[in-house]
Design a protein around this motif. Sequence first.
Motif, PDB file in Angstrom:
ATOM      1  N   ASN A 127       0.844  -1.195   0.000  1.00  0.00           N
ATOM      2  CA  ASN A 127       0.000   0.000   0.000  1.00  0.00           C
ATOM      3  C   ASN A 127       0.878   1.244   0.000  1.00  0.00           C
ATOM      4  N   TYR A 129       1.999   4.843   1.273  1.00  0.00           N
ATOM      5  CA  TYR A 129       1.922   5.515   2.571  1.00  0.00           C
ATOM      6  C   TYR A 129       1.010   6.727   2.446  1.00  0.00           C
ATOM      7  N   ASP A 130       0.065   6.856   3.361  1.00  0.00           N
ATOM      8  CA  ASP A 130      -0.882   7.969   3.370  1.00  0.00           C
ATOM      9  C   ASP A 130      -0.456   8.941   4.468  1.00  0.00           C
ATOM     10  N   TYR A 131       0.139  10.052   4.074  1.00  0.00           N
ATOM     11  CA  TYR A 131       0.648  11.026   5.042  1.00  0.00           C
ATOM     12  C   TYR A 131      -0.463  11.666   5.867  1.00  0.00           C
ATOM     13  N   GLU A 132      -1.655  11.789   5.291  1.00  0.00           N
ATOM     14  CA  GLU A 132      -2.789  12.405   5.991  1.00  0.00           C
ATOM     15  C   GLU A 132      -3.466  11.447   6.977  1.00  0.00           C
ATOM     16  N   ASP A 133      -3.429  10.148   6.661  1.00  0.00           N
ATOM     17  CA  ASP A 133      -4.108   9.147   7.481  1.00  0.00           C
ATOM     18  C   ASP A 133      -3.296   7.847   7.472  1.00  0.00           C
ATOM     19  N   PRO A 134      -2.142   7.832   8.162  1.00  0.00           N
ATOM     20  CA  PRO A 134      -1.266   6.647   8.116  1.00  0.00           C
ATOM     21  C   PRO A 134      -1.955   5.393   8.651  1.00  0.00           C
ATOM     22  N   ASP A 135      -1.688   4.277   7.985  1.00  0.00           N
ATOM     23  CA  ASP A 135      -2.210   2.976   8.401  1.00  0.00           C
ATOM     24  C   ASP A 135      -1.198   2.334   9.337  1.00  0.00           C
TER      25      ASP A 135
END
Length: 155
Positions: A127, A129-135
């Motif tokens: 996946n 990396y989502d800087y706004e909503d990290p998993d």
Amino acid sequence: MSRIHDVEVRDLQVNVDERGHLVEVFREDWELYDPDPAMSYYSLSDPGVVRAWHRHLRGQVDHFICPQGRIKVGIYDDREDSPTQGEVDKFIIGEHNQQAIRIPGDCWHGFKVVGNEQAILLNFPTNLYDYEDPDEERLPPHTDKIPLDWDEQPH
């Protein structure tokens, strides 16, 4: 050999000649990278550094390789539906033992640099990396919730 369900380990072929060595770390014909990686990154860590514990809850799978230095990888399975719930896997990988480890993201995982040299961890997560909503869900490295002692010496 892995004990945890869905953890896989692949020995990497080291091709050596008078110039040094070449190691293939990703091939689309390997079943290890299933599902396919979405990105790649590496981290450089100093001797003794522990980067643990974390897990991913949105289906991410990590693929760890250590091309320089040595690391102890720890994986803990607390998945309720897993046949290996409560099990811990430990691997020492690096220059001396070129392996790729497939880690189900919903297992707690991390690593410690062992030895006296910096180590590079190369990861191919499935996946972005989502800087706004990290998993990422995190625990401290030395927690009673996971039965692994990072300072334990091999026998």
